[in-house]
Design a protein around this motif. Sequence first.
Motif, PDB file in Angstrom:
ATOM      1  N   GLN A 153       0.847  -1.190   0.088  1.00 48.62           N
ATOM      2  CA  GLN A 153      -0.070   0.048   0.002  1.00 48.62           C
ATOM      3  C   GLN A 153       0.914   1.271   0.045  1.00 48.62           C
ATOM      4  O   GLN A 153       0.433   2.461  -0.328  1.00 48.62           O
ATOM      5  N   HIS A 154       2.140   0.891   0.152  1.00 51.90           N
ATOM      6  CA  HIS A 154       2.824   2.214   0.231  1.00 51.90           C
ATOM      7  C   HIS A 154       3.867   2.356  -0.801  1.00 51.90           C
ATOM      8  O   HIS A 154       4.585   1.163  -1.473  1.00 51.90           O
ATOM      9  N   GLN A 155       3.654   3.105  -1.916  1.00 47.37           N
ATOM     10  CA  GLN A 155       4.328   3.281  -3.217  1.00 47.37           C
ATOM     11  C   GLN A 155       5.968   2.895  -3.246  1.00 47.37           C
ATOM     12  O   GLN A 155       6.618   3.537  -2.569  1.00 47.37           O
ATOM     13  N   GLY A 156       6.097   1.850  -3.860  1.00 42.48           N
ATOM     14  CA  GLY A 156       7.614   1.362  -3.967  1.00 42.48           C
ATOM     15  C   GLY A 156       8.155   0.616  -2.965  1.00 42.48           C
ATOM     16  O   GLY A 156       9.329   0.137  -3.044  1.00 42.48           O
ATOM     17  N   VAL A 157       7.384   0.337  -1.719  1.00 43.76           N
ATOM     18  CA  VAL A 157       7.958  -0.458  -0.759  1.00 43.76           C
ATOM     19  C   VAL A 157       8.021  -1.831  -0.942  1.00 43.76           C
ATOM     20  O   VAL A 157       6.645  -2.358  -0.777  1.00 43.76           O
ATOM     21  N   ARG A 158       8.866  -2.480  -0.858  1.00 41.67           N
ATOM     22  CA  ARG A 158       8.829  -4.162  -1.034  1.00 41.67           C
ATOM     23  C   ARG A 158       9.540  -4.587   0.085  1.00 41.67           C
ATOM     24  O   ARG A 158      10.607  -4.293   0.497  1.00 41.67           O
ATOM     25  N   LEU A 159       8.952  -5.354   0.751  1.00 40.74           N
ATOM     26  CA  LEU A 159       9.685  -6.479   2.006  1.00 40.74           C
ATOM     27  C   LEU A 159      10.008  -7.737   1.260  1.00 40.74           C
ATOM     28  O   LEU A 159       9.308  -8.418   0.550  1.00 40.74           O
ATOM     29  N   SER A 160      11.144  -8.460   2.013  1.00 39.85           N
ATOM     30  CA  SER A 160      11.426  -9.672   1.724  1.00 39.85           C
ATOM     31  C   SER A 160      11.394 -10.364   2.806  1.00 39.85           C
ATOM     32  O   SER A 160      12.105  -9.997   4.062  1.00 39.85           O
ATOM     33  N   PRO A 161      11.037 -11.556   2.981  1.00 41.63           N
ATOM     34  CA  PRO A 161      11.099 -12.259   4.463  1.00 41.63           C
ATOM     35  C   PRO A 161      12.473 -12.981   4.382  1.00 41.63           C
ATOM     36  O   PRO A 161      12.961 -13.346   3.552  1.00 41.63           O
ATOM     37  N   LEU A 162      12.827 -13.201   5.739  1.00 37.48           N
ATOM     38  CA  LEU A 162      14.140 -13.816   6.067  1.00 37.48           C
ATOM     39  C   LEU A 162      13.676 -15.166   6.205  1.00 37.48           C
ATOM     40  O   LEU A 162      12.496 -15.663   6.434  1.00 37.48           O
ATOM     41  N   LYS A 163      14.629 -16.166   6.205  1.00 32.50           N
ATOM     42  CA  LYS A 163      14.360 -17.644   6.242  1.00 32.50           C
ATOM     43  C   LYS A 163      13.988 -18.039   7.647  1.00 32.50           C
ATOM     44  O   LYS A 163      13.087 -19.259   7.691  1.00 32.50           O
ATOM     45  N   LEU A 164      14.388 -17.340   8.752  1.00 34.40           N
ATOM     46  CA  LEU A 164      13.974 -17.923  10.002  1.00 34.40           C
ATOM     47  C   LEU A 164      12.558 -17.609  10.184  1.00 34.40           C
ATOM     48  O   LEU A 164      11.884 -16.401  10.134  1.00 34.40           O
ATOM     49  N   ALA A 181      -2.303 -10.579  -6.194  1.00 32.39           N
ATOM     50  CA  ALA A 181      -2.358  -9.698  -7.332  1.00 32.39           C
ATOM     51  C   ALA A 181      -1.858  -8.354  -6.758  1.00 32.39           C
ATOM     52  O   ALA A 181      -1.372  -7.562  -7.584  1.00 32.39           O
ATOM     53  N   GLN A 182      -2.345  -7.909  -5.726  1.00 28.29           N
ATOM     54  CA  GLN A 182      -1.911  -6.566  -5.295  1.00 28.29           C
ATOM     55  C   GLN A 182      -0.688  -6.145  -4.868  1.00 28.29           C
ATOM     56  O   GLN A 182      -0.183  -4.944  -5.529  1.00 28.29           O
ATOM     57  N   GLN A 183       0.296  -7.122  -4.516  1.00 30.17           N
ATOM     58  CA  GLN A 183       1.530  -7.108  -4.448  1.00 30.17           C
ATOM     59  C   GLN A 183       2.346  -6.674  -5.915  1.00 30.17           C
ATOM     60  O   GLN A 183       3.235  -6.016  -6.282  1.00 30.17           O
ATOM     61  N   THR A 184       1.662  -7.880  -6.657  1.00 30.79           N
ATOM     62  CA  THR A 184       2.153  -7.737  -8.061  1.00 30.79           C
ATOM     63  C   THR A 184       1.888  -6.384  -8.604  1.00 30.79           C
ATOM     64  O   THR A 184       2.797  -5.936  -9.477  1.00 30.79           O
ATOM     65  N   LYS A 185       0.852  -5.916  -8.650  1.00 33.14           N
ATOM     66  CA  LYS A 185       0.450  -4.809  -9.211  1.00 33.14           C
ATOM     67  C   LYS A 185       1.362  -3.593  -8.943  1.00 33.14           C
ATOM     68  O   LYS A 185       1.815  -2.695  -9.699  1.00 33.14           O
ATOM     69  N   THR A 186       1.403  -3.481  -7.404  1.00 35.23           N
ATOM     70  CA  THR A 186       2.227  -2.608  -7.014  1.00 35.23           C
ATOM     71  C   THR A 186       3.633  -2.524  -7.468  1.00 35.23           C
ATOM     72  O   THR A 186       4.233  -1.284  -7.770  1.00 35.23           O
ATOM     73  N   SER A 187       4.282  -3.725  -7.505  1.00 35.69           N
ATOM     74  CA  SER A 187       5.426  -3.903  -7.868  1.00 35.69           C
ATOM     75  C   SER A 187       5.853  -3.480  -9.242  1.00 35.69           C
ATOM     76  O   SER A 187       6.581  -2.825  -9.949  1.00 35.69           O
ATOM     77  N   HIS A 188       4.622  -3.888 -10.475  1.00 29.61           N
ATOM     78  CA  HIS A 188       4.750  -3.378 -11.889  1.00 29.61           C
ATOM     79  C   HIS A 188       4.669  -1.763 -11.917  1.00 29.61           C
ATOM     80  O   HIS A 188       5.427  -1.147 -12.730  1.00 29.61           O
ATOM     81  N   GLN A 189       3.688  -1.382 -11.157  1.00 25.97           N
ATOM     82  CA  GLN A 189       3.588   0.206 -11.019  1.00 25.97           C
ATOM     83  C   GLN A 189       4.810   0.819 -10.593  1.00 25.97           C
ATOM     84  O   GLN A 189       5.281   1.907 -11.413  1.00 25.97           O
ATOM     85  N   PHE A 190       5.441   0.317  -9.708  1.00 23.58           N
ATOM     86  CA  PHE A 190       6.742   1.106  -9.100  1.00 23.58           C
ATOM     87  C   PHE A 190       7.873   0.957 -10.261  1.00 23.58           C
ATOM     88  O   PHE A 190       8.574   1.772 -10.684  1.00 23.58           O
ATOM     89  N   ASN A 191       8.030  -0.237 -10.558  1.00 21.62           N
ATOM     90  CA  ASN A 191       8.989  -0.524 -11.932  1.00 21.62           C
ATOM     91  C   ASN A 191       8.904   0.339 -13.152  1.00 21.62           C
ATOM     92  O   ASN A 191       9.696   0.706 -13.479  1.00 21.62           O
ATOM     93  N   SER A 192       7.592   0.493 -13.242  1.00 23.41           N
ATOM     94  CA  SER A 192       7.314   1.279 -14.735  1.00 23.41           C
ATOM     95  C   SER A 192       7.584   2.955 -14.191  1.00 23.41           C
ATOM     96  O   SER A 192       8.181   3.579 -15.136  1.00 23.41           O
ATOM     97  N   LEU A 193       7.461   3.296 -12.839  1.00 26.85           N
ATOM     98  CA  LEU A 193       7.802   4.814 -12.680  1.00 26.85           C
ATOM     99  C   LEU A 193       9.104   4.943 -12.518  1.00 26.85           C
ATOM    100  O   LEU A 193       9.763   5.770 -12.950  1.00 26.85           O
ATOM    101  N   SER A 194       9.726   3.917 -12.089  1.00 22.93           N
ATOM    102  CA  SER A 194      11.378   3.978 -11.915  1.00 22.93           C
ATOM    103  C   SER A 194      12.121   4.009 -13.280  1.00 22.93           C
ATOM    104  O   SER A 194      12.948   4.795 -13.564  1.00 22.93           O
ATOM    105  N   ALA A 195      11.200   3.238 -14.168  1.00 27.30           N
ATOM    106  CA  ALA A 195      11.903   3.363 -15.524  1.00 27.30           C
ATOM    107  C   ALA A 195      11.691   4.711 -16.377  1.00 27.30           C
ATOM    108  O   ALA A 195      12.590   5.336 -17.008  1.00 27.30           O
ATOM    109  N   GLN A 196      10.614   5.232 -16.221  1.00 28.15           N
ATOM    110  CA  GLN A 196      10.177   6.631 -16.615  1.00 28.15           C
ATOM    111  C   GLN A 196      11.179   7.818 -16.030  1.00 28.15           C
ATOM    112  O   GLN A 196      11.651   8.509 -16.606  1.00 28.15           O
TER     113      GLN A 196
END
Length: 292
Positions: free
Chosen positions: A208-219, A269-284
């Motif tokens: 929900q926060h533009q451009g913020v992506r989290l990665s889970p740790l293995k633990l 779908a929400q996470q994928t949509k946000t990721s695509h939107q951010f990547n598009s804005l970053s490219a622009q």
Amino acid sequence: MVPRFVFQFSQILLLCIFIFPAFGAPSEAAVSVCLNPLRVGYNDWPPYAWQDPQGEALGLDVELLRAFAKHLGCEVSFINVPAKRSHQMLKSGSLDIMMGATKTAEREEYAFFSTFYRDEEVRLFVLDENKDKIQLTQWQDIFSQKLRLLVPISGWYGVDYEQTRQRLEQEHLLILSPDPDKSVQMLTYGRADLIVGDAIAMPYIASQHQGVRLSPLKLVLDRNQIHLMFSKQTSSSSQLQQFNAAIKALRANGEIARIVYKWQQISLAQQTKTSHQFNSLSAQYADLLTIE
């Protein structure tokens, strides 16, 4: 003239109705399980529960509870309230039910717990750009690497956290936040190195926060069975049994699995949509930097 066998059959049918009324009408328990609309407390914790702009309660847990209530013929009224206050309201009887609960001895003092209706996994997350910089194989690595941990003030985050919470505070490695949403914001501001939370909810909230992506740790900190909580002030053992029966029935017919799968797909779908939107804005933005 009515044939004799029809007349005899009618007499037998009437006799059965009067002697065995349970076959012709709902049982007393079924009628009395919800005499009034059930007051259900929830706080904003997508994708499990949140309030839309129109004031409507939405989410995975909300849809599951509606399904249980519908199965029992009960009405529900959802009340949006901060997590900490909702427990106080459940204690006093101002709320009848809370969703998404982990069973603890402390909570059992003021609440009945239903049988579990879904599972939960608690994990640690880092910002996506830091996933290769921070590696944890065990809980003690937080102390050896002096990593600052952001934790929402209300919730259960596993035995390791509970047993070392005081040490985290003493070594200034614990930062409390009001809720998971604020945890994500504070992480992006550099207030901490890690955040703790639900395996499905935290990435969804971050999306929900533009451009913020989290990665889970293995633990993995904890795996829990999730229950409904019923106020001891307003709920009866009969009502609890009825809800347990509803949960069992909807698990058996696949309805719980269908709803959980639906919301997993919505979250993805929400996470994928946000990721695509951010990547598009970053490219622009990159293209603009290269314009002479």
